[in-house]
Design a protein around this motif. Sequence first.
Motif, mmCIF file in Angstrom:
data_model
loop_
_atom_site.group_PDB
_atom_site.id
_atom_site.type_symbol
_atom_site.label_atom_id
_atom_site.label_comp_id
_atom_site.label_asym_id
_atom_site.label_seq_id
_atom_site.Cartn_x
_atom_site.Cartn_y
_atom_site.Cartn_z
ATOM 1 N N ARG A 121 32.773 -13.503 28.746
ATOM 2 C CA ARG A 121 32.577 -13.453 27.294
ATOM 3 C C ARG A 121 31.145 -13.841 26.927
ATOM 4 N NH1 ARG A 121 32.263 -11.817 22.932
ATOM 5 N NH2 ARG A 121 32.792 -12.893 21.015
ATOM 6 N N ALA A 122 30.594 -14.786 27.661
ATOM 7 C CA ALA A 122 29.214 -15.205 27.421
ATOM 8 C C ALA A 122 28.254 -14.048 27.654
ATOM 9 C CB ALA A 122 28.866 -16.389 28.316
ATOM 10 N N VAL A 123 28.486 -13.326 28.746
ATOM 11 C CA VAL A 123 27.633 -12.179 29.069
ATOM 12 C C VAL A 123 27.710 -11.143 27.957
ATOM 13 C CG1 VAL A 123 27.342 -10.246 30.663
ATOM 14 C CG2 VAL A 123 27.815 -12.533 31.559
ATOM 15 N N GLU A 124 28.933 -10.920 27.503
ATOM 16 C CA GLU A 124 29.182 -9.923 26.463
ATOM 17 C C GLU A 124 28.428 -10.265 25.171
ATOM 18 O OE1 GLU A 124 33.147 -8.879 24.084
ATOM 19 O OE2 GLU A 124 33.450 -9.215 26.234
ATOM 20 N N LEU A 125 28.473 -11.545 24.804
ATOM 21 C CA LEU A 125 27.828 -11.983 23.562
ATOM 22 C C LEU A 125 26.308 -12.015 23.700
ATOM 23 C CD1 LEU A 125 27.930 -13.060 20.712
ATOM 24 C CD2 LEU A 125 28.430 -15.327 21.598
ATOM 25 N N ALA A 126 25.840 -12.371 24.901
ATOM 26 C CA ALA A 126 24.401 -12.526 25.102
ATOM 27 C C ALA A 126 23.690 -11.176 25.168
ATOM 28 C CB ALA A 126 24.143 -13.320 26.378
ATOM 29 N N ARG A 127 24.408 -10.147 25.607
ATOM 30 C CA ARG A 127 23.771 -8.852 25.877
ATOM 31 C C ARG A 127 22.983 -8.288 24.699
ATOM 32 N NH1 ARG A 127 27.919 -5.634 27.392
ATOM 33 N NH2 ARG A 127 28.107 -6.687 29.380
#
Lengths: 427, 281
Positions: A217-223
């Motif tokens: 989820r972090a990766v998804e939001l950071a992208r």
Amino acid sequence: MKLVLVGLSHKTAPLAVRECLAPPPEAVGGELERCAALPGVREAFLVSTCNRVEALAVLDDQADPGVVTGWLAADRGVGPDQIEPHLYAHQDLDAVRHLYRVASSLDSLVVGEPQILGQIKEAYRAATEAGTSRAVLNRLLHKTFQVAKRVRSETNIGGAAVSISFAAVELAKKIFDSLEGLTAMVVGAGEMAELALEHLVGQGVSRVLVANRTLDRAVELARPFGGEALELGELPRVLGSVDIVITSTGAMLPVISLEMARQALKKRRGRPLFFIDIAVPRDVAQEVGELDGCYLYDIDDLSSVVEAGKASRAEAAEEAERIVAEEVVKFMAWLKGLEAVPTISALSVKAEHIRTAELNRTLKDLGISDPEQAAALDRLTQALVKKLIHDPIMFVKHASHDKSDDTRREQLALVRRIFNIEENGQD
Amino acid sequence: MSTVLHWATLIAYVAGGLVSIAYLGKQRAGLYRMGLAVLWVGFGLHSAALAAAWAQDGMLPAANLRQSLDLFSWAIMGAALVVNLRLDLKIMGAVAGPLCALMLLAASVLPKVQGVTSPAFKSLWIVAHVLAIMAGYGLLALTFLGGVLYLLQDHALRAKKLGPVFQRLPSLGRLDSLSHTSLVAGFLLMTIGLITGAVYAQMTLGSYWRWDPKEVWALITWLLYAALLHTRLVQGWRGRRGAWLALAAFAVLVFTFLGAGLLFPGYHSFASLAGFGGATP
């Protein structure tokens, strides 16, 4: 049938009490099922945000509204007597109005902020999944969404809206002057965090970190922000290189401890560190705010930042209140109409029952086997019954309009007595 | 001539200060610019007044407390206006205007002790000594101001009472820049002032350092500011601790400026300056 709403909000309860009452998101379904199983409870709905906890239930007429309060206060680690002074309870008309006002963001910390509607939709989804939202709440919630939409499109309330994250940006500017080139980190990848990030990047924040319990989820939001994704375990390592931290995890215990902040400050060599804690329960240990160079704002503190814009929103709010009042009247009319439905259907069922029984007996007694004749008799009886019960049904329907609750109930009871209809399930 | 200019300066500072305060109340950008412009005019008048006095006396007008206060006021206004060109602190005019006006007013009521024109005061060395020290003091006064405002803003942020005062105070970051810039520049100028003074003392009195009370206090002040600079640059004391230290250092500086000159006898003291010419020990 009555609607009961019990809750507390930033207006009635301090953060410490709201923290106790807010159930963890994964527990909401279970809570709702527990509520629906209570005596006299037909439907239940629970919305819990960082600013409020609202429980809405549809009860039988004779049920005690206190069950909702009892349910809300049970098993929270604090006695009901500690919670009850902060609670408000609304019934029927007032309950509907309150829900409309909340959804239209008229009761929000920041009037006009858009997030509350999403949170109510989310809570409604949880209630439908738990099966505790049925005819009345389905209708009420759908109406609520429409009202909120109407308020947003017909008034200027959203235009002047200052969200919590916007307030956070204003504060950060008072600390860092300009946000150009700063590093911001969000801990916990919620919708609120996403919104806050958007604001911060829009103000010139150049580096973005996203820390979350689940890395995916972090990766998804950071992208979209070109940011770096982290796990919560990496917080102590990176905290020293961050200027603004926004926390919004669902964790029950603080994720940023005093020691962690102290170590980070040492690395920062006097540059300030700004924590915005929008989580309930709070994510940052309270003592952190007392450190030299640390500024900690929780969700309540942010309220004072947005006081300024209030005057301009007052006018829009007035207009919005008018819309809410109008819609409340419409819904209550529907709800009253709903009370007549069981009587009407019982009347129709009884009449149909008598008709078919008598028709069958007549056909058998007269030995009629010609389908044409049988069909003629069927038509005749149908017309007779329909005409006979038409006036009583119209009376019941009209009884639900423009009358006081007591008169309406008396009239309905009278109709049921005349036709000898049992009171039965209403859905 | 210098008297007329002196009163004109005072009027300009009061007017500029009032307009700047009005800006803080009404928050109209035009008032802010107007306030600063009036203060710039005042600063020009002030410079002219000092130049006139210099020409009149034939030496730098720093011979008594009256003139020294006048010069200090000029240095603070100059430092404030120049630093504000870069930092653009909206509150600067409202603070510097009244402060410098008060100092000028205080200077006006002090007795006019006619200094004896001495060849020792005409040296370029002493001009450099006095001007560098004074400019340094003016800048360090801004460090003090930055510290006070920092503490106020820090308090407002922590108390979470973000009222109109909070809205009008500059951000912590900008106040930190103010403290940093003025501290580095002020310390540098003060150092230059002390060195030129020592060199001149060697040339006229035969020794670099004579343990005159003012010299001792200036040394203490200099050491305190050195400590302030060190803790800021090396240890990162930029928050409340740094601000409190800046306040303490400035208190000592004011004592050095006023107290050491008035309380203790010595060749720097205001009482004996008039007779200075190498006669005093």
